[in-house]
Design a protein around this motif. Structure first.
Motif, PDB file in Angstrom:
ATOM      1  N   GLU A  36       0.960  -1.377  -0.119  1.00 22.53           N
ATOM      2  CA  GLU A  36       0.057  -0.177   0.049  1.00 22.53           C
ATOM      3  C   GLU A  36       0.944   1.078  -0.156  1.00 22.53           C
ATOM      4  O   GLU A  36       1.825   1.351   0.688  1.00 22.53           O
ATOM      5  CB  GLU A  36      -0.844   0.118   1.261  1.00 22.53           C
ATOM      6  CG  GLU A  36      -2.064  -1.133   1.312  1.00 22.53           C
ATOM      7  CD  GLU A  36      -2.867  -1.197   2.533  1.00 22.53           C
ATOM      8  OE1 GLU A  36      -3.669  -0.127   2.409  1.00 22.53           O
ATOM      9  OE2 GLU A  36      -2.360  -1.695   3.514  1.00 22.53           O
ATOM     10  N   ALA A  45       1.249  -4.852   2.697  1.00 21.43           N
ATOM     11  CA  ALA A  45      -0.254  -5.052   2.932  1.00 21.43           C
ATOM     12  C   ALA A  45      -0.410  -6.183   3.953  1.00 21.43           C
ATOM     13  O   ALA A  45       0.353  -7.155   3.801  1.00 21.43           O
ATOM     14  CB  ALA A  45      -0.875  -5.283   1.732  1.00 21.43           C
ATOM     15  N   THR A  46      -1.307  -5.954   5.149  1.00 19.43           N
ATOM     16  CA  THR A  46      -1.783  -7.154   5.728  1.00 19.43           C
ATOM     17  C   THR A  46      -2.875  -7.974   5.164  1.00 19.43           C
ATOM     18  O   THR A  46      -3.240  -8.751   5.809  1.00 19.43           O
ATOM     19  CB  THR A  46      -2.085  -6.533   6.987  1.00 19.43           C
ATOM     20  OG1 THR A  46      -3.319  -5.726   6.833  1.00 19.43           O
ATOM     21  CG2 THR A  46      -0.983  -5.675   7.872  1.00 19.43           C
ATOM     22  N   GLU A  47      -3.394  -7.580   4.029  1.00 19.24           N
ATOM     23  CA  GLU A  47      -4.239  -8.413   3.506  1.00 19.24           C
ATOM     24  C   GLU A  47      -4.187  -8.803   1.896  1.00 19.24           C
ATOM     25  O   GLU A  47      -3.035  -8.184   1.377  1.00 19.24           O
ATOM     26  CB  GLU A  47      -5.697  -7.428   3.249  1.00 19.24           C
ATOM     27  CG  GLU A  47      -6.225  -7.365   4.713  1.00 19.24           C
ATOM     28  CD  GLU A  47      -7.594  -6.528   4.598  1.00 19.24           C
ATOM     29  OE1 GLU A  47      -8.392  -7.069   3.796  1.00 19.24           O
ATOM     30  OE2 GLU A  47      -7.434  -5.261   4.952  1.00 19.24           O
ATOM     31  N   GLY A  48      -4.728  -9.847   1.410  1.00 16.10           N
ATOM     32  CA  GLY A  48      -4.250 -10.250   0.031  1.00 16.10           C
ATOM     33  C   GLY A  48      -5.150  -9.331  -1.014  1.00 16.10           C
ATOM     34  O   GLY A  48      -5.838  -8.609  -0.670  1.00 16.10           O
ATOM     35  N   THR A  51      -8.995  -9.054  -0.841  1.00 11.09           N
ATOM     36  CA  THR A  51      -9.540  -8.516   0.454  1.00 11.09           C
ATOM     37  C   THR A  51      -9.423  -7.017   0.668  1.00 11.09           C
ATOM     38  O   THR A  51     -10.095  -6.309   1.409  1.00 11.09           O
ATOM     39  CB  THR A  51      -9.584  -9.227   1.505  1.00 11.09           C
ATOM     40  OG1 THR A  51      -8.091  -9.353   1.930  1.00 11.09           O
ATOM     41  CG2 THR A  51     -10.151 -10.668   1.510  1.00 11.09           C
ATOM     42  N   LEU A  52      -8.134  -6.593  -0.057  1.00 11.02           N
ATOM     43  CA  LEU A  52      -7.852  -5.439   0.278  1.00 11.02           C
ATOM     44  C   LEU A  52      -8.500  -4.325  -0.596  1.00 11.02           C
ATOM     45  O   LEU A  52      -8.490  -4.794  -1.815  1.00 11.02           O
ATOM     46  CB  LEU A  52      -6.416  -5.251  -0.094  1.00 11.02           C
ATOM     47  CG  LEU A  52      -5.653  -3.822   0.085  1.00 11.02           C
ATOM     48  CD1 LEU A  52      -5.592  -3.427   1.186  1.00 11.02           C
ATOM     49  CD2 LEU A  52      -4.069  -3.634  -0.358  1.00 11.02           C
ATOM     50  N   ARG A  53      -9.171  -3.140   0.015  1.00  9.21           N
ATOM     51  CA  ARG A  53      -9.989  -2.348  -0.850  1.00  9.21           C
ATOM     52  C   ARG A  53      -9.405  -1.097  -0.719  1.00  9.21           C
ATOM     53  O   ARG A  53      -9.763  -0.318   0.387  1.00  9.21           O
ATOM     54  CB  ARG A  53     -11.216  -2.506  -0.487  1.00  9.21           C
ATOM     55  CG  ARG A  53     -11.887  -3.827  -0.396  1.00  9.21           C
ATOM     56  CD  ARG A  53     -13.485  -4.060  -0.121  1.00  9.21           C
ATOM     57  NE  ARG A  53     -13.806  -5.296  -0.337  1.00  9.21           N
ATOM     58  CZ  ARG A  53     -14.046  -6.133  -1.584  1.00  9.21           C
ATOM     59  NH1 ARG A  53     -14.023  -5.562  -2.824  1.00  9.21           N
ATOM     60  NH2 ARG A  53     -14.146  -7.297  -1.671  1.00  9.21           N
ATOM     61  N   SER A 131     -11.723  -4.437  -5.261  1.00  8.82           N
ATOM     62  CA  SER A 131     -10.466  -4.920  -4.369  1.00  8.82           C
ATOM     63  C   SER A 131      -9.394  -4.401  -5.081  1.00  8.82           C
ATOM     64  O   SER A 131      -9.276  -4.048  -6.262  1.00  8.82           O
ATOM     65  CB  SER A 131     -10.616  -6.315  -4.232  1.00  8.82           C
ATOM     66  OG  SER A 131     -10.225  -6.838  -5.334  1.00  8.82           O
ATOM     67  N   ASP A 185       3.158 -15.631   1.732  1.00 11.67           N
ATOM     68  CA  ASP A 185       2.636 -14.404   1.830  1.00 11.67           C
ATOM     69  C   ASP A 185       3.679 -13.311   2.672  1.00 11.67           C
ATOM     70  O   ASP A 185       3.346 -12.549   3.158  1.00 11.67           O
ATOM     71  CB  ASP A 185       1.106 -14.231   2.609  1.00 11.67           C
ATOM     72  CG  ASP A 185       0.147 -14.311   1.462  1.00 11.67           C
ATOM     73  OD1 ASP A 185       0.554 -14.350   0.149  1.00 11.67           O
ATOM     74  OD2 ASP A 185      -0.906 -15.028   1.738  1.00 11.67           O
TER      75      ASP A 185
END
Length: 219
Positions: A36, A45-48, A51-53, A131, A185
């Protein structure tokens, strides 16, 4: 005798600590990481991507590289400048603009027989709830995911494989067995750390020495 025993116990404890806490070679993986843009820098990023929006005006980065975890992951080498990326894309009602930076990495990190394409930037204009993966798909098809929704390829690169282990023991990286999703990841694989085992071993050794001294005094 007492001093010798305590000294021996301390020496053994130190030996165990040194062996357990010594630097172990971390397993590395060849994979796509997600980033990000925060001002002029990147944050892992802590999300893939599914799911990251990202919000309107945000920048999402994707980097292909070899790394062991998020702390050592290679960042995109292009700065996350939204204005520079999206200046030629006018805003639209009901849509959002997301700057996308795709860094295909270096030749040293490329799978055997492949060469990384040149890095690219693009402005994705997508639905307001899209996303990061949808923003990426809008500007860098084709994408490839595995059964666990792990991002494996961007714009068709690499042609095969997904978050593979690599072996760097001889200075040359080569593909090995596929990595678990969490480790690929860049996260922890859930196993107990070496430091934890070392701490337990030291407590056992010191506890045994103290118990021997107590029994000796009572005797």
């Amino acid at each position: 005798m007492r001093r010798a025993t305590l000294a021996g116990a301390a020496l053994l404890a130190g030996t165990v600590t040194g062996l357990a806490a010594g630097p172990a070679q971390a397993q590395e993986y060849r994979y796509w990481s997600v980033w990000e843009g925060k001002g002029s820098s990147w944050t892992y990023a802590t999300e893939g991507p599914g799911t990251l929006r990202p919000a309107d005006g945000a920048v999402a980065g994707f980097r292909f590289a070899v790394g062991a975890d998020s702390a050592a992951a290679g960042k995109p080498r292009t700065a996350p400048g939204f204005d520079a990326i999206c200046r030629a894309t006018p805003a639209e009602e009901g849509r959002k603009r997301v700057g996308v930076v795709v860094d295909f990495g270096t030749a040293a990190d490329a799978p055997g027989g492949e060469r990384p394409p040149a890095s690219r930037t693009a402005c994705a204009q997508v639905s307001e709830d899209a996303s990061a993966g949808e923003a990426l798909a809008a500007v860098a098809r084709p994408l490839r995911y595995d059964a666990s929704a792990l991002l494996c390829a961007v714009a068709g690169y690499p042609k095969a494989g997904c978050a593979e282990r690599v072996n760097d023991s001889k200075g040359a990286r080569s593909a090995a067995s596929p990595a678990p999703g969490a480790a690929a990841d860049g996260g922890d694989d859930g196993g107990p750390s070496t430091g934890l085992f070392g701490g337990i071993a030291v407590l056992v050794v010191l506890g045994a020495a103290a118990g021997w001294q107590l029994r000796r005094r009572r005797g």
